[in-house]
Design a protein around this motif. Structure first.
Motif, PDB file in Angstrom:
ATOM      1  N   HIS A   1       4.123  14.445  11.876  1.00 34.88           N
ATOM      2  CA  HIS A   1       5.605  13.968  11.838  1.00 34.88           C
ATOM      3  C   HIS A   1       6.426  14.326  10.734  1.00 34.88           C
ATOM      4  O   HIS A   1       7.438  14.684  10.632  1.00 34.88           O
ATOM      5  CB  HIS A   1       5.772  12.545  12.371  1.00 34.88           C
ATOM      6  CG  HIS A   1       7.139  11.982  12.025  1.00 34.88           C
ATOM      7  ND1 HIS A   1       8.014  12.452  12.786  1.00 34.88           N
ATOM      8  CD2 HIS A   1       7.601  11.239  11.042  1.00 34.88           C
ATOM      9  CE1 HIS A   1       9.191  11.891  12.389  1.00 34.88           C
ATOM     10  NE2 HIS A   1       8.796  11.126  11.001  1.00 34.88           N
ATOM     11  N   HIS A   2       5.727  14.030   9.495  1.00 35.38           N
ATOM     12  CA  HIS A   2       6.599  14.342   8.312  1.00 35.38           C
ATOM     13  C   HIS A   2       6.839  15.770   8.142  1.00 35.38           C
ATOM     14  O   HIS A   2       7.785  15.926   7.059  1.00 35.38           O
ATOM     15  CB  HIS A   2       5.802  13.647   7.102  1.00 35.38           C
ATOM     16  CG  HIS A   2       4.528  14.244   6.908  1.00 35.38           C
ATOM     17  ND1 HIS A   2       3.317  13.617   6.788  1.00 35.38           N
ATOM     18  CD2 HIS A   2       4.463  15.510   6.220  1.00 35.38           C
ATOM     19  CE1 HIS A   2       2.433  14.510   6.379  1.00 35.38           C
ATOM     20  NE2 HIS A   2       3.039  15.617   6.027  1.00 35.38           N
TER      21      HIS A   2
ATOM     22  N   GLY B   1       7.097  12.756   0.352  1.00 36.09           N
ATOM     23  CA  GLY B   1       5.818  12.937   0.143  1.00 36.09           C
ATOM     24  C   GLY B   1       4.611  11.776   0.795  1.00 36.09           C
ATOM     25  O   GLY B   1       3.597  11.999   0.542  1.00 36.09           O
ATOM     26  N   GLY B   2       5.124  10.696   1.335  1.00 36.64           N
ATOM     27  CA  GLY B   2       4.392   9.710   1.769  1.00 36.64           C
ATOM     28  C   GLY B   2       4.869   8.367   2.563  1.00 36.64           C
ATOM     29  O   GLY B   2       6.234   8.820   2.789  1.00 36.64           O
ATOM     30  N   LYS B   3       4.398   7.436   2.563  1.00 30.59           N
ATOM     31  CA  LYS B   3       5.026   6.313   3.029  1.00 30.59           C
ATOM     32  C   LYS B   3       4.389   5.294   2.371  1.00 30.59           C
ATOM     33  O   LYS B   3       3.230   4.951   1.872  1.00 30.59           O
ATOM     34  CB  LYS B   3       4.576   6.091   4.465  1.00 30.59           C
ATOM     35  CG  LYS B   3       3.283   6.140   4.974  1.00 30.59           C
ATOM     36  CD  LYS B   3       3.073   6.193   6.332  1.00 30.59           C
ATOM     37  CE  LYS B   3       1.781   6.125   6.801  1.00 30.59           C
ATOM     38  NZ  LYS B   3       1.461   6.477   8.355  1.00 30.59           N
ATOM     39  N   GLU B   4       5.212   3.874   2.397  1.00 30.11           N
ATOM     40  CA  GLU B   4       4.763   2.723   1.717  1.00 30.11           C
ATOM     41  C   GLU B   4       4.900   1.672   2.907  1.00 30.11           C
ATOM     42  O   GLU B   4       5.517   1.516   3.756  1.00 30.11           O
ATOM     43  CB  GLU B   4       5.921   1.972   0.841  1.00 30.11           C
ATOM     44  CG  GLU B   4       6.004   2.903  -0.546  1.00 30.11           C
ATOM     45  CD  GLU B   4       7.196   2.297  -1.208  1.00 30.11           C
ATOM     46  OE1 GLU B   4       7.210   2.584  -2.379  1.00 30.11           O
ATOM     47  OE2 GLU B   4       7.907   1.350  -0.926  1.00 30.11           O
TER      48      GLU B   4
ATOM     49  N   GLN C   1      -0.198  17.612   1.589  1.00 29.67           N
ATOM     50  CA  GLN C   1       0.731  18.735   1.640  1.00 29.67           C
ATOM     51  C   GLN C   1      -0.185  20.149   1.591  1.00 29.67           C
ATOM     52  O   GLN C   1      -0.701  20.386   0.717  1.00 29.67           O
ATOM     53  CB  GLN C   1       1.784  18.612   0.499  1.00 29.67           C
ATOM     54  CG  GLN C   1       2.445  17.349   0.369  1.00 29.67           C
ATOM     55  CD  GLN C   1       3.531  17.166   1.568  1.00 29.67           C
ATOM     56  OE1 GLN C   1       3.960  18.309   1.957  1.00 29.67           O
ATOM     57  NE2 GLN C   1       3.706  15.892   2.143  1.00 29.67           N
TER      58      GLN C   1
ATOM     59  N   GLN D   1       0.844  -1.015  -0.131  1.00 31.81           N
ATOM     60  CA  GLN D   1      -0.182  -0.049   0.037  1.00 31.81           C
ATOM     61  C   GLN D   1       0.914   1.131   0.003  1.00 31.81           C
ATOM     62  O   GLN D   1       2.169   1.573   0.638  1.00 31.81           O
ATOM     63  CB  GLN D   1      -0.836   0.024   1.129  1.00 31.81           C
ATOM     64  CG  GLN D   1      -2.177   1.058   1.200  1.00 31.81           C
ATOM     65  CD  GLN D   1      -2.691   0.800   2.728  1.00 31.81           C
ATOM     66  OE1 GLN D   1      -2.453   0.198   3.446  1.00 31.81           O
ATOM     67  NE2 GLN D   1      -3.673   1.724   2.679  1.00 31.81           N
ATOM     68  N   VAL D   2       0.428   2.230  -0.779  1.00 36.64           N
ATOM     69  CA  VAL D   2       1.188   3.444  -0.647  1.00 36.64           C
ATOM     70  C   VAL D   2       0.515   4.538  -0.225  1.00 36.64           C
ATOM     71  O   VAL D   2      -0.648   4.662  -0.682  1.00 36.64           O
ATOM     72  CB  VAL D   2       1.780   3.995  -2.143  1.00 36.64           C
ATOM     73  CG1 VAL D   2       2.505   5.343  -2.066  1.00 36.64           C
ATOM     74  CG2 VAL D   2       2.724   3.153  -2.595  1.00 36.64           C
ATOM     75  N   ILE D   3       0.775   5.495   0.794  1.00 39.60           N
ATOM     76  CA  ILE D   3      -0.100   6.405   1.301  1.00 39.60           C
ATOM     77  C   ILE D   3       0.522   7.727   1.246  1.00 39.60           C
ATOM     78  O   ILE D   3       1.760   7.920   1.603  1.00 39.60           O
ATOM     79  CB  ILE D   3      -0.228   6.105   2.917  1.00 39.60           C
ATOM     80  CG1 ILE D   3      -1.015   4.751   3.293  1.00 39.60           C
ATOM     81  CG2 ILE D   3      -1.238   7.208   3.728  1.00 39.60           C
ATOM     82  CD1 ILE D   3      -0.712   4.117   4.321  1.00 39.60           C
ATOM     83  N   MET D   4      -0.258   8.605   0.421  1.00 39.98           N
ATOM     84  CA  MET D   4       0.679  10.057   0.373  1.00 39.98           C
ATOM     85  C   MET D   4       0.090  10.804   1.178  1.00 39.98           C
ATOM     86  O   MET D   4      -1.273  10.850   1.720  1.00 39.98           O
ATOM     87  CB  MET D   4       0.340  10.385  -1.197  1.00 39.98           C
ATOM     88  CG  MET D   4       0.816   9.416  -2.416  1.00 39.98           C
ATOM     89  SD  MET D   4       2.780   9.016  -2.026  1.00 39.98           S
ATOM     90  CE  MET D   4       3.332  10.644  -2.488  1.00 39.98           C
ATOM     91  N   GLN D   5       0.872  11.675   1.665  1.00 42.90           N
ATOM     92  CA  GLN D   5       0.418  12.934   2.705  1.00 42.90           C
ATOM     93  C   GLN D   5      -0.250  13.921   2.111  1.00 42.90           C
ATOM     94  O   GLN D   5       0.103  14.303   0.868  1.00 42.90           O
ATOM     95  CB  GLN D   5       1.771  13.232   3.521  1.00 42.90           C
ATOM     96  CG  GLN D   5       2.652  12.316   4.336  1.00 42.90           C
ATOM     97  CD  GLN D   5       3.957  12.653   4.217  1.00 42.90           C
ATOM     98  OE1 GLN D   5       4.531  13.309   3.604  1.00 42.90           O
ATOM     99  NE2 GLN D   5       4.721  11.814   4.874  1.00 42.90           N
TER     100      GLN D   5
ATOM    101  N   PRO E   1      10.519  17.779   1.162  1.00 35.49           N
ATOM    102  CA  PRO E   1      11.742  17.492   0.910  1.00 35.49           C
ATOM    103  C   PRO E   1      12.126  18.014  -0.514  1.00 35.49           C
ATOM    104  O   PRO E   1      13.434  18.061  -0.687  1.00 35.49           O
ATOM    105  CB  PRO E   1      11.843  15.964   0.735  1.00 35.49           C
ATOM    106  CG  PRO E   1      10.579  15.515   1.424  1.00 35.49           C
ATOM    107  CD  PRO E   1       9.732  16.637   1.392  1.00 35.49           C
TER     108      PRO E   1
ATOM    109  N   HIS F   1       8.552  17.694  10.488  1.00 34.86           N
ATOM    110  CA  HIS F   1       9.379  17.804  11.569  1.00 34.86           C
ATOM    111  C   HIS F   1      10.983  18.004  10.745  1.00 34.86           C
ATOM    112  O   HIS F   1      11.251  16.756  10.227  1.00 34.86           O
ATOM    113  CB  HIS F   1       9.189  17.072  12.680  1.00 34.86           C
ATOM    114  CG  HIS F   1      10.523  16.541  13.303  1.00 34.86           C
ATOM    115  ND1 HIS F   1      10.371  15.284  13.762  1.00 34.86           N
ATOM    116  CD2 HIS F   1      11.607  17.029  13.505  1.00 34.86           C
ATOM    117  CE1 HIS F   1      11.556  14.794  14.244  1.00 34.86           C
ATOM    118  NE2 HIS F   1      12.262  15.902  14.159  1.00 34.86           N
TER     119      HIS F   1
ATOM    120  N   LEU G   1       5.890  19.711  -1.782  1.00 28.93           N
ATOM    121  CA  LEU G   1       6.674  18.644  -0.944  1.00 28.93           C
ATOM    122  C   LEU G   1       7.563  19.163  -0.098  1.00 28.93           C
ATOM    123  O   LEU G   1       8.696  19.791  -0.712  1.00 28.93           O
ATOM    124  CB  LEU G   1       7.090  17.482  -1.730  1.00 28.93           C
ATOM    125  CG  LEU G   1       6.137  16.198  -2.478  1.00 28.93           C
ATOM    126  CD1 LEU G   1       6.947  15.545  -3.187  1.00 28.93           C
ATOM    127  CD2 LEU G   1       5.312  15.857  -1.259  1.00 28.93           C
TER     128      LEU G   1
END
Ligand code: FAD
Lengths: 325, 245
Positions: free
Chosen positions: A250-251, B159-162, A197, A191-195, A204, A253, A202
């Motif tokens: 958290h992402h 931009g996210g997590k897997e 923004q 599964q891929v979960i995008m945040q 980074p 920080h 983004l």
């Protein structure tokens, strides 16, 4: 002899950090009197890949296998290794990203290549040696490193290269297949979960960041950060205590234990500038600090500063940006 | 379940960095060395999983004898035994070969390490070890759970997590907020003294990279202060002088 550039794509578009990497790679190719080929990973459109000509790329290899849309370490490593073999690439350039680091380190063993990550400048090749400059000690120093052996892999730090834009130049896009098998996808994500923004930028990848600390007093005040970020086209970030108490996810920080960023502009609002925070932001080109305490350590690392209350200063800044635009 | 946790010995975060007069090495005088902060996440998570699933946690460090206080600290936090590969950790490839050799010998199920070291900032040992052993690497991970011989991990991407599922053996590099790093207690410190610490000699090929020189970043010009009343002037400076907006 050739240079292979790894280009990461998302939602059809080439990531900004990959435009920097492509520019880096094509300049290395020019230094060595050769051409730069790109291999694209992720989901890309042909038009966007062809536009890599503007960054000096002559040819792009692309495998549009839908299983490669999301990052899979095993499959990406095999694909890039196959492209490197086909192109007899002596130098491989990729982004110092979570994908680049994961793949680059595996590739270095598979291709028996030397590897430098976090590289901030074009290589020097005088004296028969191949030397790159990279960041070390969490942004507190740099080191010059000799890469030995026939093959070399360079992971370029984000925002350390201005992307080239040779308007009108296009690259040819070729279908490429690495004959991937099911086994190459054994570590495919379930599964891929995008945040979400703020403003769609983004952190980074951002070249401007507006960041808030405990001085913002509470999550209900973050609209002040977001408004300025939106006006500037910046990403938002925060200090660790802010994400620890869940004012922000958290992402967002940044710091020693969070994300490392090196944008052109970092605006710190109500952040004291503890050394662990600085470790993640001190290679930003221009640092602006807003803090009501003139003794806040962050002022020592700053280029511009305002001694004042964030609740008073931030709306003024947002207003001034709007007037400028 | 057998866990191998790799720790590196790094200057404390707050250290002011200086170099030897030839700029070829860190000036270690007066520097306090600590377990790499990222590695503490790997260590603590391995101990937590051992407490839940049973097994053994071995810590490994590639370093000369002066790293032993931090190896003992890892034992005090709860690792069962330790290996020190008696060598200067010259580059990531050299270190990865030592870890891979130890992992082969010990037959570990999960090899854990921090995402990167805060001194060299390599961010690469994890992938090299995985490739040397021919097993998957998940890096950097913010969550690690194990059931039977399958692990479920959350891997951070831009931009996210897997969410990734892998079978043992595998390599994982760890980062915040995987767990809350532990500090040693008195009992831990006492028992650490008697836990086995094996010293082995290095193997493998020569390093592939070599640092020729370290340098400090150029000094900042000093901060230019803008009065709060005319905060808007800052924006003009950022456009016309700094040219960043
Ligand atoms: C091992 C370790 C790792 C760490 N990693 C990180 C990390 O990755 N990132 C990180 O950020 N921190 C990290 N920390 C924590 C770090 O040491 C600091 O505690 C933290 O950065 C402080 O956050 P802050 O500046 O938001 O809060 P504070 O230190 O509380 O500072 C708040 C600042 O806001 C100012 N202020 C208050 N009100 C106003 C106002 N109205 N207007 C203007 N200014 C105002 C104050 O003067 C003060 O300077 C780490 C700590 C440790 C021990």
């Amino acid at each position: 002899m050739s240079v292979l550039v790894v280009v990461e794509c998302d939602n059809g578009e080439v990531k900004k950090s990959s435009l920097e990497v492509a520019s880096y790679g094509s300049q290395v190719a020019q230094m060595l009197g050769t051409t730069a080929t790109a291999v694209a990973v992720g989901e890309a459109t042909e038009a966007n890949l062809a536009a890599l000509g503007e960054q000096g790329i002559s040819k792009v290899l692309y495998d549009n296998d839908s299983r490669l849309k999301d990052f899979v370490n095993g499959a990406y490593t095999k694909l890039i290794a196959a492209a490197a073999q086909q192109e007899s690439a002596q130098i491989i350039v990729l982004a110092n990203s979570n994908i680049g680091a994961a793949v680059g380190s595996r590739l270095s063993v598979r291709l028996q290549a030397s590897l430098a990550t976090n590289v901030v400048e074009l290589p020097k090749t005088d004296g028969g040696q191949f030397v790159v400059k990279r960041g070390a000690f969490s942004g507190k120093a740099f080191s010059d490193v000799i890469l030995s052996g026939e093959r070399k892999i360079i992971a370029v730090k984000k925002n350390s290269m201005e992307p080239l834009h040779n308007a009108g130049q296009t690259a040819t896009v070729e279908n490429f297949s690495a004959q991937l098998t099911d086994a190459d996808f054994s570590d495919a994500p379930k599964q891929v979960i995008m945040q979400e923004q703020a403003g769609g930028i983004l952190l980074p990848e951002a070249d401007k960041v507006v960041s808030g600390g405990r001085g913002m007093k509470g999550p209900e005040n973050w609209n002040l950060i977001e408004d300025l970020a939106k006006a500037l086209g910046a990403a938002t970030a925060c200090s660790k205590p802010v994400s620890d108490v869940d004012w922000r996810p958290h992402h967002e920080h940044v710091g020693q234990t969070g994300i490392t960023v090196s944008p052109n502009l970092y605006i710190a609002c109500g952040i004291s500038g503890a050394i662990q925070h600085l470790a993640g932001v001190n290679s930003s080109k221009v640092i602006v600090v807003i803090n009501k305490d003139p003794e806040a350590p962050f002022f020592k690392a700053a280029d511009y500063g305002i001694v004042g209350d964030v609740f008073d200063v931030l709306p003024k800044l947002t207003q001034a940006v709007k007037e400028l635009n | 379940m057998k866990f191998l946790v790799c720790i590196s010995n790094v200057p404390d975060t707050t250290t002011k960095i200086t170099f030897t007069p030839d700029n070829k090495e860190l000036n270690k005088a007066g520097v306090q060395f600590v377990i790499n902060p990222w590695d503490e996440y790997a260590l603590t998570r391995a101990i937590e999983l051992k407490e839940k699933l049973g097994g053994n946690v071995t810590v490994l460090n590639v370093g000369e004898a002066d790293t032993e206080p931090n190896i003992r600290k890892a034992l005090a936090i709860g690792a069962d035994d330790a290996i020190r590969v008696n060598a200067k950790p010259t580059d990531a490839y050299f270190v990865a070969q030592q870890i891979a050799a130890a992992a082969k010998e010990g037959g570990y199920d999960i090899i854990l390490m921090g995402k990167e070291s805060i001194d060299y900032n390599g961010f690469q040992v994890h992938g090299m070890v995985g490739e040397l052993l021919g097993i998957p690497t998940v890096a950097p991970a913010i969550k690690l759970d194990v059931e039977g011989s399958t692990a479920t991990l959350e891997r951070e991407i831009e931009g996210g997590k897997e969410i990734v599922e892998v079978a043992t053996p595998f390599v994982v590099s760890c980062q915040e907020p995987m767990c809350e790093p532990r500090i040693p207690n008195m009992r831990g410190i006492m028992t650490a003294r008697t836990k086995p610490l094996k010293v082995v000699e290095p193997t493998g090929e020569a390093p592939r990279t070599q640092v020729t020189e370290y340098a400090l970043p150029p000094k900042k010009q000093g901060v230019k202060l803008i009065p709060a009343e005319s905060a808007g002037d800052l924006i003009k400076l950022l456009r016309n002088e700094a040219k960043v907006i």
